[in-house]
Design an enzyme around this catalytic site. Structure first.
Site, mmCIF file in Angstrom:
data_model
loop_
_atom_site.group_PDB
_atom_site.id
_atom_site.type_symbol
_atom_site.label_atom_id
_atom_site.label_comp_id
_atom_site.label_asym_id
_atom_site.label_seq_id
_atom_site.Cartn_x
_atom_site.Cartn_y
_atom_site.Cartn_z
ATOM 1 N N GLY A 18 4.253 -0.151 -44.864
ATOM 2 C CA GLY A 18 3.132 -1.012 -44.970
ATOM 3 C C GLY A 18 3.399 -1.951 -46.085
ATOM 4 N N ALA A 20 1.780 -4.159 -49.564
ATOM 5 C CA ALA A 20 0.847 -4.029 -50.429
ATOM 6 C C ALA A 20 -0.595 -3.655 -50.315
ATOM 7 C CB ALA A 20 0.975 -4.926 -51.917
ATOM 8 N N SER A 22 -1.960 -2.002 -48.068
ATOM 9 C CA SER A 22 -2.233 -1.720 -46.439
ATOM 10 C C SER A 22 -3.054 -0.643 -46.131
ATOM 11 C CB SER A 22 -0.914 -2.100 -45.798
ATOM 12 O OG SER A 22 -0.177 -0.753 -46.200
ATOM 13 N N GLY A 23 -3.204 0.492 -47.015
ATOM 14 C CA GLY A 23 -3.695 1.598 -46.698
ATOM 15 C C GLY A 23 -2.749 2.417 -46.406
ATOM 16 N N LYS A 24 -1.468 2.262 -46.502
ATOM 17 C CA LYS A 24 -0.322 3.470 -46.212
ATOM 18 C C LYS A 24 -0.316 4.542 -47.046
ATOM 19 C CE LYS A 24 2.992 0.775 -49.203
ATOM 20 N NZ LYS A 24 1.781 0.007 -49.669
ATOM 21 N N ALA A 43 5.095 11.723 -57.251
ATOM 22 C CA ALA A 43 4.766 10.512 -57.936
ATOM 23 C C ALA A 43 6.251 9.763 -58.458
ATOM 24 C CB ALA A 43 3.703 10.702 -59.004
ATOM 25 N N HIS A 59 -5.219 6.682 -57.274
ATOM 26 C CA HIS A 59 -4.561 7.848 -56.252
ATOM 27 C C HIS A 59 -4.857 9.371 -56.576
ATOM 28 C CE1 HIS A 59 -1.489 5.169 -54.176
ATOM 29 N NE2 HIS A 59 -2.361 4.600 -54.803
ATOM 30 N N GLU A 71 6.114 14.671 -61.072
ATOM 31 C CA GLU A 71 6.672 13.298 -61.300
ATOM 32 C C GLU A 71 8.005 13.154 -61.306
ATOM 33 O OE1 GLU A 71 4.577 12.423 -64.738
ATOM 34 O OE2 GLU A 71 2.578 12.551 -64.238
ATOM 35 N N ASP A 92 5.671 9.313 -52.780
ATOM 36 C CA ASP A 92 4.776 7.869 -52.821
ATOM 37 C C ASP A 92 5.102 7.100 -54.361
ATOM 38 O OD1 ASP A 92 3.103 5.842 -52.548
ATOM 39 O OD2 ASP A 92 1.116 6.932 -52.502
#
Length: 177
Positions: A18, A20, A22-24, A43, A59, A71, A92
């Site tokens: 998606g 930036a 976009s809700g992805k 992360a 998030h 991380e 993500d």
């Protein structure tokens, strides 16, 4: 109006693309929680300023406490190799990972292949979030153009390796593969 609750159930590896904002990430988090297994949030962001800190905090608040957090700003192959059966890892995102490597002036192609191989060899399930950066204008500087080409190549490689690919626009998923 009805809210889309589309799910993608037949995957072990899922790429969520998606633009930036976009809700992805929110969609990928919800999809991860719909799966049987322990949710693990991987992360990749480096927190270098207050704006990124606010995004990371947002998030984390949205996810809540049911997630294990790892991380891994650059070491995705090792992280995914350690994943266990019964875990669903949400990475993500691939875009921040690529950014980190490029800003470190490190090769990204060999680490990407190692990461993809680690996911393929793992008994865990994986959701990978990545930005689709090719839909805008051609950047005006060499670094940004190299990044755009590299992100496109990485997305294509991830899409080929994953069982399913979803494009999220305005929070709505569209299955591509």
């Amino acid at each position: 109006m009805s809210k889309s609750s589309s799910t993608v159930s037949d995957w072990r590896g899922l790429l969520v693309l998606g633009h930036a904002a976009s809700g992805k990430s929110a969609w990928a988090e919800a999809e991860t929680l719909r799966q049987a297994g322990d949710p693990v949030y991987v992360a990749t962001a480096r927190v270098l300023d207050a704006e990124m800190r606010a995004k990371v905090d947002q998030h984390a608040a949205r996810r809540g406490l049911d997630w294990t957090l790892i991380e891994a700003p650059t070491e995705l192959a090792a992280t995914c190799a350690r994943a266990a059966a019964g875990q669903v890892l949400l990475v993500d995102c691939a875009t921040m990972w690529l950014t980190n490597l490029m800003m470190d002036a490190a090769d990204w192609k060999a680490p990407a292949e190692a990461w993809i191989a680690a996911m393929a060899a793992s008994p865990a399930r994986f959701v990978v979030v990545s930005n689709d950066v090719g839909g805008g204008v051609t950047p005006d500087n060499p670094l940004a153009r190299r990044f755009q080409r590299a992100q496109g190549a990485l997305n294509q490689r991830l899409a080929a390796a994953m069982d399913a690919v979803v494009l999220v626009t305005a929070g709505l998923p569209q299955r591509l593969k």
